[in-house]
Design an enzyme around this catalytic site. Structure first.
Site, PDB file in Angstrom:
ATOM      1  N   LYS A 183     -18.341 -42.415  36.434  1.00 44.06           N
ATOM      2  CA  LYS A 183     -18.051 -41.113  35.823  1.00 44.06           C
ATOM      3  C   LYS A 183     -19.194 -40.706  34.893  1.00 44.06           C
ATOM      4  CE  LYS A 183     -14.962 -38.485  32.968  1.00 44.06           C
ATOM      5  NZ  LYS A 183     -13.768 -38.332  32.174  1.00 44.06           N
ATOM      6  N   GLU A 189     -23.483 -52.311  33.971  1.00 47.26           N
ATOM      7  CA  GLU A 189     -23.204 -53.226  35.085  1.00 47.26           C
ATOM      8  C   GLU A 189     -23.488 -52.535  36.419  1.00 47.26           C
ATOM      9  OE1 GLU A 189     -21.314 -52.654  32.483  1.00 47.26           O
ATOM     10  OE2 GLU A 189     -20.013 -54.343  31.968  1.00 47.26           O
ATOM     11  N   GLY A 242     -11.549 -41.750  33.664  1.00 43.04           N
ATOM     12  CA  GLY A 242     -12.019 -42.813  34.551  1.00 43.04           C
ATOM     13  C   GLY A 242     -10.870 -43.572  35.215  1.00 43.04           C
ATOM     14  N   ARG A 243      -9.861 -43.963  34.426  1.00 39.46           N
ATOM     15  CA  ARG A 243      -8.771 -44.772  35.002  1.00 39.46           C
ATOM     16  C   ARG A 243      -7.762 -43.913  35.752  1.00 39.46           C
ATOM     17  NH1 ARG A 243      -9.201 -44.905  29.742  1.00 39.46           N
ATOM     18  NH2 ARG A 243      -7.651 -43.997  28.366  1.00 39.46           N
ATOM     19  N   GLU A 328      -5.702 -49.823  28.635  1.00 36.84           N
ATOM     20  CA  GLU A 328      -6.791 -48.972  28.141  1.00 36.84           C
ATOM     21  C   GLU A 328      -6.224 -47.642  27.646  1.00 36.84           C
ATOM     22  OE1 GLU A 328     -11.245 -48.975  29.560  1.00 36.84           O
ATOM     23  OE2 GLU A 328     -10.236 -47.390  30.650  1.00 36.84           O
ATOM     24  N   HIS A 359       5.689 -70.365  42.007  1.00 41.86           N
ATOM     25  CA  HIS A 359       5.345 -71.782  41.940  1.00 41.86           C
ATOM     26  C   HIS A 359       4.288 -72.033  40.870  1.00 41.86           C
ATOM     27  CE1 HIS A 359       7.688 -72.492  45.562  1.00 41.86           C
ATOM     28  NE2 HIS A 359       7.252 -71.301  45.930  1.00 41.86           N
ATOM     29  N   LYS A 469     -19.727 -52.884  23.868  1.00 43.61           N
ATOM     30  CA  LYS A 469     -20.896 -52.415  24.634  1.00 43.61           C
ATOM     31  C   LYS A 469     -22.116 -52.358  23.726  1.00 43.61           C
ATOM     32  CE  LYS A 469     -18.443 -49.351  27.836  1.00 43.61           C
ATOM     33  NZ  LYS A 469     -18.193 -47.983  28.243  1.00 43.61           N
TER      34      LYS A 469
HETATM   35  O1  F6P Z   1     -15.864 -49.194  29.380  1.00 43.19           O
HETATM   36  C1  F6P Z   1     -14.665 -48.630  29.822  1.00 43.19           C
HETATM   37  C2  F6P Z   1     -14.913 -47.570  30.851  1.00 43.19           C
HETATM   38  O2  F6P Z   1     -15.489 -46.455  30.261  1.00 43.19           O
HETATM   39  C3  F6P Z   1     -13.647 -47.194  31.593  1.00 43.19           C
HETATM   40  O3  F6P Z   1     -12.862 -46.285  30.903  1.00 43.19           O
HETATM   41  C4  F6P Z   1     -14.205 -46.680  32.883  1.00 43.19           C
HETATM   42  O4  F6P Z   1     -13.232 -46.629  33.892  1.00 43.19           O
HETATM   43  C5  F6P Z   1     -15.272 -47.707  33.138  1.00 43.19           C
HETATM   44  O5  F6P Z   1     -15.781 -48.028  31.865  1.00 43.19           O
HETATM   45  C6  F6P Z   1     -16.398 -47.264  34.027  1.00 43.19           C
HETATM   46  O6  F6P Z   1     -17.050 -46.150  33.518  1.00 43.19           O
HETATM   47  P1  F6P Z   1     -17.953 -45.229  34.433  1.00 43.19           P
HETATM   48  O7  F6P Z   1     -17.121 -44.724  35.526  1.00 43.19           O
HETATM   49  O8  F6P Z   1     -18.448 -44.148  33.524  1.00 43.19           O
HETATM   50  O9  F6P Z   1     -19.084 -46.080  34.951  1.00 43.19           O
END
Ligand code: F6P
Length: 497
Positions: A183, A189, A242-243, A328, A359, A469
């Site tokens: 987003k 990452e 995002g979520r 979140e 189990h 972060k």
């Molecule tokens: O660090 C949390 C977050 O911002 C989430 O809310 C989001 O889904 C995820 O990182 C990934 O963010 P992006 O889609 O901006 O890479």
């Protein structure tokens, strides 16, 4: 009137008398919507609890808040914007619905073009993203796998090379499409992984790796800056969190892998749940009733966790998905107006798949000292063609666990005594198809929202993730001397000078 006080001080019955007192309890406490049967009868909620919660919901303005959510109101107060994921499903302000439709047409156009070979011979898709940019697509891909996928798709989220390397070893770089889902288009990452994948493509002799990238983002200008051609950028609105973004272009890899029709079904199922959430009175409103149960266990019974067990391998990623959605969104300690929250926010969501979990962790659920409200999910239609015993065994185990948690069993041997009276909710899906899954996920979104309104918090920001972060960036930049002695020692031990 302090409705919380009324809820918290109301006498509580155990489960068995609730059933004994009312032969219609199951009918009254179960609901059906979009191919999903929701059974809340094995919870401690009775009509008095529900009435008090309805008063609390009215007092908190839940009805108006739902209206605001589904009509583009500025509901994400701390960030001064709307939360328009329902607009992606056709329920929202005129502008958001129109905009979502235009962007979806663009997405479908690109799916079709790739199917027709516009980007060459593509057999593999690497979908890079993390959090909401990965969990939703991965859940959908696993749940709706139809056995004859059009492409082989790997979702990679972790910065750990162990997540990346096996995929690169398996895939043919010349037939791979790279999908970058972010987003913000800044997440560390995702971009380290993107660099490694494009380097691998180049090393394998792909002449123009950047020509094989599709970007899914709310920041298209950043994707252009990164070197991706505008024709392969699929934007979505900044107002889709995002979520909550799997309905937007973030679902591109799902539409490409499984076909656009399945994606349309997903949106249609979610829209049915949206409409139900908007229209149903609180005593019939399934996400609202589920939120009443959540608040009951967290505030009245002091439960700090909630467990979700999917008795279906296809839904194995649901607990992970729900962890982000609920924790979140509602893991906050301030109210929407910035004042402190004086009660528990989101419970800790955990879970797994049945029967495996039986189990492993069910010992604690049956006899441990923690009271854990459990949610079971099962699907009537099996997802395989093996002997019927498999599915009977799976589903009957699921139902037996709910029954055992509630009934318990008395024994003179304390080791073999089961206290019982442990609550559970069961969601029984007719089938696991796009429509039902869409409705299921929308149910969880709205339940999360209803919980937030009852608590008075804003579920749409996530400032809590920023400090970690920042500190990771500081460490990466070599600013370790600002850290505590323990962190310094760890860093020096892992990376000696
Ligand atoms: O660090 C949390 C977050 O911002 C989430 O809310 C989001 O889904 C995820 O990182 C990934 O963010 P992006 O889609 O901006 O890479």
């Amino acid at each position: 009137m302090d409705h919380w006080n009324a809820i918290e001080t109301q006498p509580v019955s155990t489960l068995k008398p609730l059933f004994d007192a009312d032969p219609d309890r199951v009918a009254k406490m179960s609901f059906e919507q979009s191919g999903i049967y929701f059974d809340f009868s094995k919870t401690h909620m009775d009509s008095a609890v529900l009435e008090n919660f309805q008063k609390l919901a009215a007092d908190k303005g839940l009805f108006d808040q739902i209206e605001s959510l589904t009509s583009g109101g500025t509901i994400n107060i701390s960030e001064g914007r709307a939360a328009e994921h329902t607009g992606e499903r056709g329920i929202g302000s005129e502008t958001s619905v129109e905009n979502a439709q235009l962007l979806r047409n663009r997405m479908q156009g690109l799916v079709q073009a790739i199917d027709e070979g516009a980007l060459g011979d593509i057999e593999y898709i690497i979908h890079l993203g993390i959090g909401g940019s990965a969990l939703g697509p991965e859940l959908l891909l696993k749940a709706l796998k139809i056995g004859d996928e059009r492409y082989e798709t790997a979702v990679i989220s972790n910065i750990d090379g162990c997540a990346v390397e096996p995929v690169l070893e398996r895939f043919d770089a010349h037939k791979t499409l790279l999908v970058i889902a972010s987003k913000s288009f800044t997440t560390a990452e995702t971009f380290l992984n993107a660099r490694s994948v494009t380097d691998w493509m180049a090393e394998q002799g792909v002449s123009d790796p950047f020509g094989k990238i599709v970007a899914l983002t709310a920041m298209p200008e950043k994707a252009v800056e990164w070197g991706i051609d505008e024709s392969r950028i699929l934007p979505f609105s900044e107002t889709v969190g995002g979520r909550y973004s799997l309905w937007s272009s973030i679902g591109f890899s799902v539409a490409l892998t499984l076909g656009s029709e399945i994606f349309d079904d997903l949106l249609a199922g979610a829209a049915e749940m949206d409409q139900h959430f908007k229209d149903a009175p609180f005593d019939q409103n399934i996400p609202v009733i589920a939120a009443f149960g959540d608040q009951y266990y967290s505030q009245v019974r002091g439960c700090e966790t909630r467990a979700v067990f999917a008795y279906d391998e296809r839904l194995g990623l649901l607990p992970d998905y729900l962890q982000q959605l609920e924790m979140e969104s509602n893991g906050k300690s301030v109210l929407a107006d910035g004042k402190p929250l004086d009660r528990h926010s989101s419970p800790i969501v955990w879970g797994g798949v049945g029967t495996d979990a039986q189990h492993a962790v069910f010992q604690l659920l049956h006899q441990g000292t923690h009271l854990v409200p459990v949610e079971f999910l099962a699907v009537i239609e099996p997802g395989h063609s093996l002997a019927a015993e498999h599915h009977q065994g799976l589903l009957l185990n699921c139902f037996a666990q709910g029954a055992a948690l509630m009934a318990g069993k008395t024994s003179n041997d304390s080791n073999r005594n089961y206290p019982g009276d442990r609550p559970s909710t069961t969601l029984l899906l007719d089938d696991l198809d796009g429509r039902t899954l869409g409705a299921l996920i929308a149910f969880y979104e709205h339940r999360t929202f209803a919980n937030a309104v009852l608590l008075g918090i804003n579920p749409f920001d996530q400032f809590g993730v920023e400090l970690g972060k920042e500190m990771a960036n500081a460490l990466l930049a070599g600013d370790g001397n600002q850290m505590d002695a323990s962190t310094e020692t760890l860093k020096n031990r892992a990376f000696p000078a």
